[in-house]
Design a protein around this motif. Structure first.
Motif, mmCIF file in Angstrom:
data_model
loop_
_atom_site.group_PDB
_atom_site.id
_atom_site.type_symbol
_atom_site.label_atom_id
_atom_site.label_comp_id
_atom_site.label_asym_id
_atom_site.label_seq_id
_atom_site.Cartn_x
_atom_site.Cartn_y
_atom_site.Cartn_z
ATOM 1 N N ASP A 116 0.856 -1.192 0.000
ATOM 2 C CA ASP A 116 0.000 0.000 0.000
ATOM 3 C C ASP A 116 0.889 1.237 0.000
ATOM 4 N N THR A 132 1.100 -12.575 -5.564
ATOM 5 C CA THR A 132 0.682 -12.391 -6.958
ATOM 6 C C THR A 132 1.824 -12.736 -7.904
ATOM 7 N N ALA A 134 2.990 -10.760 -10.176
ATOM 8 C CA ALA A 134 3.881 -9.596 -10.251
ATOM 9 C C ALA A 134 4.915 -9.636 -9.149
ATOM 10 N N GLU A 135 4.481 -10.011 -7.918
ATOM 11 C CA GLU A 135 5.422 -10.079 -6.799
ATOM 12 C C GLU A 135 6.437 -11.195 -6.992
ATOM 13 N N GLY A 150 9.851 -3.218 -11.169
ATOM 14 C CA GLY A 150 8.849 -3.106 -10.126
ATOM 15 C C GLY A 150 7.650 -3.968 -10.465
ATOM 16 N N THR A 151 6.718 -4.049 -9.513
ATOM 17 C CA THR A 151 5.543 -4.887 -9.742
ATOM 18 C C THR A 151 4.668 -4.348 -10.866
ATOM 19 N N ASP A 152 4.835 -3.042 -11.185
ATOM 20 C CA ASP A 152 3.993 -2.458 -12.229
ATOM 21 C C ASP A 152 4.381 -2.932 -13.630
ATOM 22 N N VAL A 153 5.641 -3.374 -13.795
ATOM 23 C CA VAL A 153 6.101 -3.794 -15.130
ATOM 24 C C VAL A 153 6.654 -5.206 -15.140
ATOM 25 N N SER A 154 6.687 -5.862 -13.997
ATOM 26 C CA SER A 154 7.375 -7.161 -13.924
ATOM 27 C C SER A 154 6.748 -8.200 -14.858
ATOM 28 N N SER A 156 5.088 -7.685 -17.793
ATOM 29 C CA SER A 156 5.432 -7.403 -19.196
ATOM 30 C C SER A 156 6.917 -7.633 -19.463
#
Length: 1023
Positions: A116, A132, A134-135, A150-154, A156
């Motif tokens: 968070d 998840t 991503a993690e 980061g988890t936002d692009v992991s 892709s």
């Protein structure tokens, strides 16, 4: 090593996560159950339980343990850990007691930012929350594979790294909780196809770390088995100037001109010393930038040999055939940068053929600031893919534009698309430094700088130095600024090109094997901003050449020589030693055929022959050494000598002019002729006779016929007639050679070489006469050979020698006119189809010396004053006196060991510690052929620890005593050998490559005298 530890950490994390809830047996109906079994077999998962979930607290504990942080975690006090959670973790109460230190450590060191972001800088860790994709991918990629995601692009980025497919990304990405089946799919994808940030495959890293064996990975289908043999996968051409060679495994180095050669005759594409070879980053691909570009759609064959893989496998000699060099791509200017005070570098997508060319206007190619800056010159670098544009004026700080124009073309003639670059001009104040090297050989090395350089003293002219073409400098002491090991080992040649500086050393000052230090004194070169270098010391690794040279090709050079190209530069002494070469014909040695061998280029030997050769032969070469002293073993290479000389008509003769049925015209050519095809000598229409103003083509002659004789070197044309007078239609008559001429239309020899002229005009015709003598030669001490210009079909020995009682008649006479007695006479036909008569001299007349060269030869005659030997037309041998030519080489008559201890010179101080041997020849030796540049002149001794120190020609007559007999040795007939440890058992040898000969240039042949030497005494004082 840190990367490998991280990889093991991630694998341990995943394996431990997978084993949190072990189920004994493989579950049914899961998508990746087969992959899970493979991972279990490899030790990458423990247990199955494919439907079970994992949480974040479990994951962080195992991640930190596997990353080697356990000791640091345990070193934390309970109070410190509790304080961190109190201050930074908002959901500290959810952290299990066993995970407090681990979560605290991870938060403290930034290994987790929680789930968070709104609570930042504090962390909501969510220890019991499901994991998840991503993690999981962040942990896998960042800790184990060298990425920073980061988890936002992991997700892709994992697709880009080959870990998961696009469909798997769509499958796993939306999931809020991964089960062990998902983990199996992701981990299997990483092991099968994943690529680390450094470009290495993930599974290869696991193998290198020892976590997975190569055999197990192969058995699991994660990697392909390594090829057992180094091979060329293919050769292609991306343009007309470059070839791309692809191998099936990584190789040690790209190779050079000795490893690649174009086998296509007359190819425009060229590989030589100037060709560039670059090994690409994948270590499997070599880009060859040719010295000469190919013609558009040129097809070549490329031979590749001597390449070695990183694992030590050697490539078998390979020829890739039918490579088409074709270019249909428009070249592009792809970038530009300011690289110097006056210089802008423009880079292109492929090698550029234009510019510059002499006489071209540089403004056709570039414009700088719309012409505000004037261009001085344009130079090509980096395999013609970069152009340095040098200006007359220094660039001002700020920005500058450069426009590359369509006049710039590649080697296929395609112009570029116009491109303009706007560049920042920022002055560089840093001196150039060496950042690497390549091609470290014993005699040269190329240093690579971090920027383009120029020498502060440029070479001025080309000169020959010890057989090499080098550039000389205004002050040759400039070269002393470049050396290796110490200042005694200075360079003899330099070449700066772009970022590269090639330094060459003489053979006597080679770089040492292994580690070597290259030194460059300060302020002897500069970058293009005029920053001069500091003193440079750079370490290179030099690999010693241990491979002997091999023969690459044999080329015909005329009809009496061949050029033999070897794989590397040769040692001149062994390359030019004719003893190292033998010529075979039909498996048998062709004796005395090689007249010499010369090193005409660094790796090309020209072998010349005493006669023209034609047909198939074999060269046997051995003991030829390269510059490193590696000697080749016996090697046989077949070659073909083709007739390249146009034939000529040697003459025409009329026979039987008074015989209506037999009248014959014989036309003789210089060699065997074509007897079929358009240029056949058997076409009557090609011959015409002229007499006065009349001309008759022989195909119009009634009942004329033609046939080839003398092994197709001549034709007989029968021209019968009914009566001696011309008949009414003028097609047959008795010929008279007076005023008669012959014309011959263009014909060819057997090899297809046509006569240079389209016809021979006004060739006079001879009447029947005698068989001419070509030459008479003394060929050995007991042999005289008489060669005729025709074949004798009737042969009588009495034309050469007669003996009746004490009366002797001989065709051979000495200088006093006395008869030379002949013991045996033989008749044979030589390769030209002509007769040779060999006269073997009686024992008492053996010699290799003809006083003044004045022996004479004249055929003996019968009562009618003619010889009795004749050719097929009844022509007898001419009665004409001939000189006998001296073609007999001197031979060794005796070798004496001079026992100085028993001689009158025993007490002479000049003889102390020295011994002498006399080699006596059958005739005088020409003192100019006893080589002054070698103190032993081709002689050698062996046995009894004998040592030879000097050899010279004895230029005065002396007397030696053998037993009780005195023997006179004439001046210039003996060679004196001086040395140590001589006695009568010493073996004496001579190598004829040193060229010792008599006054008539007859070379002494090699010999090896192994019999016991005669012991002699002499008063001769040689010193």
């Amino acid at each position: 090593m840190r990367n490998l530890k991280k990889i093991l950490a991630v694998i341990t994390v995943i394996a431990m996560l997978a084993s949190m809830m072990v189920v004994p047996a493989l579950a049914e109906g899961f998508k990746y159950e087969n992959e899970a079994k493979v991972l279990n077999d490899l030790g990458l998962m423990a247990g199955y339980g494919l439907g079970d979930e994992v949480n974040r607290a479990q994951g962080i504990v195992f991640a930190l343990k596997a990353a080697g942080k356990a000791a640091e975690v345990e070193a934390m006090t309970d109070e410190e850990a509790a304080q961190i959670l109190d201050e930074l973790v908002v959901d500290k109460d959810q952290v299990p007691a066993w995970a407090v230190k681990w979560v605290a450590y991870a938060v403290k060191n930034g290994f987790t930012s929680g789930v968070d972001a709104s609570v930042a800088p504090k962390v909501k860790f969510a220890p019991l929350q499901s994991m998840t994709a991503a993690e999981l991918l962040v942990w896998l990629m960042n800790i184990g594979m060298g990425y920073k995601v980061g988890t936002d692009v992991s997700v892709s980025e994992a697709v880009n790294a080959g870990i998961i497919t696009l469909s798997q990304a769509m499958e796993f990405g939306p999931k809020t909780a991964l089960i062990r089946d998902d983990v199996a799919g992701i981990l299997f994808g990483a092991a099968k196809n994943g690529v680390n940030a450094d470009g290495k495959k993930f599974i290869e890293s696991l193998i290198e770390a020892g976590f997975v064996s190569e055999e197990a990975a192969i058995a699991a289908g994660l990697i392909e088995p390594k090829p057992a043999k180094l091979e060329v996968v293919g050769v292609s051409a991306t343009n007309l100037k470059q070839l791309v060679v692809e191998f099936n495994m990584p190789i040690k180095k790209a190779g050079d001109k000795d490893n690649y050669s174009i086998e296509t005759e007359d190819a425009q594409a060229k590989i030589d010393e100037e060709t560039n070879f670059e090994l690409q980053d994948d270590k499997k691909t070599v880009v060859i930038t040719l010295t000469n570009a190919a013609a558009q759609q040129e097809v070549i064959d490329l031979k590749i040999k001597g390449i070695e893989s990183e694992s030590g496998l050697k490539l078998d000699e390979t020829v890739i055939k039918d490579i088409e060099l074709k270019d249909t791509t428009i070249p592009q200017a792809i970038s530009a940068e300011v690289v110097g005070k006056y210089t802008i570098k423009v880079k292109f997508s492929e090698p550029i053929g234009e510019p510059p060319a002499d006489g071209k206007d540089v403004d056709d190619f570039f414009s700088v600031d719309d012409g505000e800056y004037l261009i001085e010159k344009i130079e090509k670098f980096n395999n013609d893919t970069e152009l340095n544009v040098t200006l007359y004026s220094a660039l001002e700080e700020g920005t500058v534009t450069i426009e590359a124009k369509p006049a710039i073309k590649d080697y296929a003639g395609f112009g570029i698309t116009k491109k303009t670059f706007t560049l920042d001009v920022v002055k560089d104040e840093t001196a150039p430094v060496v950042v690497g090297y390549k091609d470290a050989k014993p005699t040269e090395v190329t240093l690579i700088f971090d920027e383009d350089i120029v020498l502060l003293e440029e070479p001025t002219t080309e000169e020959e130095v010890d057989g090499k073409t080098v550039m000389t400098y205004k002050g040759m002491e400039f070269l002393e600024n470049f050396y290796h090991t110490n200042k005694n080992n200075t360079a003899y040649d330099l070449k700066a090109s772009g970022k590269e500086l090639t330094i060459k050393f003489e053979d006597d000052y080679k770089l040492p094997e292994g580690r070597a230090y290259i030194y460059i004194e300060k302020e002897v070169l500069q970058d293009l901003w005029e920053n001069k270098n500091a003193k440079i010391s750079y370490v290179v690794e030099v690999t010693l050449d241990t491979e002997p040279p091999v023969i690459e090709k044999i080329e015909q050079d005329g009809e009496s020589a061949i050029k033999v190209t070897f794989s590397e530069d040769l040692d001149a002494d062994t390359a030019e030693n004719v003893e190292n070469y033998t010529i075979l014909k039909d498996g048998k040695e062709v004796e005395d055929i090689i007249s010499g061998a010369s090193l005409i280029e660094s790796k090309v030997v020209k072998i010349t022959f005493n006669d023209d050769l034609s047909g198939d032969y074999t060269l046997v070469a051995q003991k030829v050494e390269d510059k490193a002293g590696n000697a080749m073993s016996k090697t046989t290479v077949a070659f073909t000598m083709k007739d390249t000389t146009a034939p000529v008509v040697k003459g025409a003769k009329l026979y039987y002019a008074d015989n209506a049925k037999k009248q014959t015209l014989k036309v003789t050519f210089s060699e065997a002729m074509a007897v079929s095809g358009a240029y056949s000598v058997l076409d009557l229409e090609k011959y015409a006779l002229s007499f006065g103003s009349e001309k008759i083509f022989l195909d119009d002659w009634k009942n004329a016929s033609i046939k080839a004789v003398d092994n197709n070197k001549a034709v007989e044309i029968k021209l019968p007639y009914d009566n001696a007078e011309a008949v009414e239609d003028g097609k047959q008559f008795a010929l008279d050679v007076v005023g008669l001429t012959l014309e011959i239309a263009r014909v060819a020899d057997a090899a297809g070489n046509k006569m240079k002229e389209f016809k021979f005009d006004v060739l006079s015709i001879d009447e029947a006469g005698n068989v001419s003598i070509d030459k008479v030669e003394l060929t050995a001490e007991d042999t005289v050979v008489v060669t005729f210009k025709d074949k004798l079909t009737t042969f009588k020995t009495t034309d050469f020698y007669r003996k009746s009682g004490s009366t002797i008649e001989s065709a051979l006479k000495d200088t006093s006119g006395d008869a030379i007695e002949i013991a045996r006479i033989r008749h044979s036909v030589n390769k030209d189809g002509n007769s040779e008569v060999t006269l073997v001299l009686d024992e008492g007349f053996k010699t290799t010396v003809m006083a003044g060269g004045d022996w004479k030869f004249r055929i003996l005659v019968n009562e009618e004053g003619e010889a009795e030997s004749a050719n097929v037309y009844g022509e007898t041998i001419e009665i004409e006196e001939k000189d006998v030519e001296d073609k007999a080489a001197p031979v060794v008559k005796e070798v004496y060991f001079v026992d100085l201890d028993d001689s009158s010179l025993a007490d002479s101080h000049t003889y102390k510690g020295k011994d002498m041997i006399l080699v006596v020849f059958s005739e005088a030796i020409d003192d100019s052929t006893v080589r002054g540049d070698n103190k032993v002149s081709g002689f050698s001794v062996s046995g009894n620890k004998a040592e030879l120190s000097e050899a010279y020609l004895l230029d005065e007559g002396i007397i030696v005593t053998v037993g009780t007999e005195d023997k006179t040795i004439a001046a210039n007939t003996a060679v004196v050998l001086i040395g140590k440890n001589f006695n009568k058992y010493v073996d004496v040898s001579y190598n004829d490559s040193f060229g010792m000969a008599d006054a008539a240039s007859n070379k002494v042949k090699s010999f090896d005298r192994k019999d016991t030497l005669k012991v002699a005494d002499t008063d001769y004082t040689p010193w």
